[in-house]
Design an enzyme around this catalytic site. Structure first.
Site, PDB file in Angstrom:
ATOM      1  N   GLY A  46      -1.382  -0.118  -5.050  1.00  0.00           N
ATOM      2  CA  GLY A  46      -0.381   0.859  -4.643  1.00  0.00           C
ATOM      3  C   GLY A  46       0.564   0.264  -3.626  1.00  0.00           C
ATOM      4  O   GLY A  46       0.230  -0.722  -2.958  1.00  0.00           O
ATOM      5  N   GLN A  51       6.678   0.105   3.130  1.00  0.00           N
ATOM      6  CA  GLN A  51       6.073  -1.234   3.143  1.00  0.00           C
ATOM      7  C   GLN A  51       7.056  -2.314   2.706  1.00  0.00           C
ATOM      8  O   GLN A  51       6.778  -3.505   2.885  1.00  0.00           O
ATOM      9  CB  GLN A  51       4.844  -1.276   2.233  1.00  0.00           C
ATOM     10  CG  GLN A  51       3.685  -0.427   2.752  1.00  0.00           C
ATOM     11  CD  GLN A  51       2.478  -0.580   1.860  1.00  0.00           C
ATOM     12  OE1 GLN A  51       2.362   0.114   0.858  1.00  0.00           O
ATOM     13  NE2 GLN A  51       1.591  -1.496   2.208  1.00  0.00           N
ATOM     14  N   CYS A  90      -5.043  -2.810   2.753  1.00  0.00           N
ATOM     15  CA  CYS A  90      -3.626  -2.461   2.674  1.00  0.00           C
ATOM     16  C   CYS A  90      -2.825  -3.753   2.730  1.00  0.00           C
ATOM     17  O   CYS A  90      -3.138  -4.634   3.541  1.00  0.00           O
ATOM     18  CB  CYS A  90      -3.263  -1.553   3.844  1.00  0.00           C
ATOM     19  SG  CYS A  90      -1.529  -1.078   3.892  1.00  0.00           S
ATOM     20  N   LEU A  91      -1.813  -3.870   1.888  1.00  0.00           N
ATOM     21  CA  LEU A  91      -0.999  -5.086   1.867  1.00  0.00           C
ATOM     22  C   LEU A  91      -0.295  -5.307   3.205  1.00  0.00           C
ATOM     23  O   LEU A  91       0.074  -6.427   3.535  1.00  0.00           O
ATOM     24  CB  LEU A  91       0.026  -5.028   0.725  1.00  0.00           C
ATOM     25  CG  LEU A  91      -0.566  -5.023  -0.690  1.00  0.00           C
ATOM     26  CD1 LEU A  91       0.545  -4.871  -1.727  1.00  0.00           C
ATOM     27  CD2 LEU A  91      -1.388  -6.273  -0.960  1.00  0.00           C
ATOM     28  N   HIS A 132      -3.613   7.321   0.053  1.00  0.00           N
ATOM     29  CA  HIS A 132      -3.265   6.181   0.903  1.00  0.00           C
ATOM     30  C   HIS A 132      -1.739   5.966   0.926  1.00  0.00           C
ATOM     31  O   HIS A 132      -1.141   5.798   1.988  1.00  0.00           O
ATOM     32  CB  HIS A 132      -3.996   4.935   0.370  1.00  0.00           C
ATOM     33  CG  HIS A 132      -3.719   3.661   1.105  1.00  0.00           C
ATOM     34  ND1 HIS A 132      -4.713   2.925   1.725  1.00  0.00           N
ATOM     35  CD2 HIS A 132      -2.565   2.951   1.285  1.00  0.00           C
ATOM     36  CE1 HIS A 132      -4.166   1.844   2.275  1.00  0.00           C
ATOM     37  NE2 HIS A 132      -2.867   1.837   2.010  1.00  0.00           N
ATOM     38  N   GLU A 133      -1.125   6.009  -0.264  1.00  0.00           N
ATOM     39  CA  GLU A 133       0.331   5.760  -0.340  1.00  0.00           C
ATOM     40  C   GLU A 133       1.129   6.913   0.250  1.00  0.00           C
ATOM     41  O   GLU A 133       2.139   6.702   0.920  1.00  0.00           O
ATOM     42  CB  GLU A 133       0.764   5.488  -1.781  1.00  0.00           C
ATOM     43  CG  GLU A 133       0.100   4.297  -2.460  1.00  0.00           C
ATOM     44  CD  GLU A 133      -0.018   3.063  -1.592  1.00  0.00           C
ATOM     45  OE1 GLU A 133       0.860   2.815  -0.761  1.00  0.00           O
ATOM     46  OE2 GLU A 133      -1.027   2.342  -1.742  1.00  0.00           O
ATOM     47  N   HIS A 136       1.350   6.656   3.912  1.00  0.00           N
ATOM     48  CA  HIS A 136       2.372   5.691   4.366  1.00  0.00           C
ATOM     49  C   HIS A 136       3.722   6.376   4.589  1.00  0.00           C
ATOM     50  O   HIS A 136       4.487   5.978   5.468  1.00  0.00           O
ATOM     51  CB  HIS A 136       2.574   4.590   3.312  1.00  0.00           C
ATOM     52  CG  HIS A 136       1.658   3.404   3.453  1.00  0.00           C
ATOM     53  ND1 HIS A 136       1.638   2.601   4.566  1.00  0.00           N
ATOM     54  CD2 HIS A 136       0.759   2.855   2.592  1.00  0.00           C
ATOM     55  CE1 HIS A 136       0.759   1.615   4.390  1.00  0.00           C
ATOM     56  NE2 HIS A 136       0.205   1.757   3.198  1.00  0.00           N
TER      57      HIS A 136
HETATM   58 NI    NI Z   1      -1.267   0.529   2.344  1.00  0.00          NI
END
Ligand code: NI
Length: 164
Positions: A46, A51, A90-91, A132-133, A136
């Site tokens: 995701g 991000q 998480c990236l 999660h997304e 963000h």
């Molecule tokens: Ni993330």
């Protein structure tokens, strides 16, 4: 399409609230496509627009199931049910993992890439990824919610213990 730079923890943009998308114009479509390409290139399941440094309510999710790729704008969780503890990374938080309490099932309403309203009934990993997304988009990272951090060594041990 292009791979965009993923913003890392410490950058203020990750902590800001994203604005809704009013018009699905070419700029937003390009953003959604770049996000998908970036997510796949980084081996993520995701990605949220902040991000890649864009404060708009847009996310991409692909957990590798039969649903394939979701490219969503203005996603909202309209109902949730049950509980699960998920192991998340998480990236934007490289090299770290943690256990996070999440709902087991969620219903998400959003607009898809074609601008059509969609309703997604998600459970398991897909529910986790959507939560999660969407977090963000409100400047929330999983580490804000984690009940404990999981070390890399523990992860590796976990993998070894899995039947092959
Ligand atoms: Ni993330």
């Amino acid at each position: 399409m292009a791979i965009r730079q993923v913003v890392k923890i410490g950058e203020e943009v990750l902590r800001k609230k994203s604005r809704p998308v009013d018009v699905l114009n070419r700029r937003i479509l390009t953003l959604l496509d770049d996000m998908a390409e970036t997510m796949y290139a980084e081996d993520g399941v995701g990605l949220a627009a902040p991000q890649v440094g864009v404060l708009r309510r847009a996310i991409t999710v692909d957990v590798g199931d039969e649903n394939g790729l979701f490219q969503l704008v203005n996603p909202q969780i309209v109902s949730m049910e049950g509980e699960q503890e998920s192991l998340e990374g998480c990236l934007s938080v490289p090299g770290r993992h943690g256990v996070v309490p999440r709902p087991k099932r969620v219903t998400v309403q959003a607009l898809n890439r074609a601008g059509r309203p969609v309703q997604i009934e998600a459970e398991g990993l897909l529910a986790v990824a959507l939560c999660h997304e969407i977090d963000h988009l409100d400047g929330i990272l999983y580490i804000d919610k984690q009940i404990r951090e999981v070390e890399e060594e523990e992860l590796l041990r976990g993998k070894e213990a899995e039947p092959t």
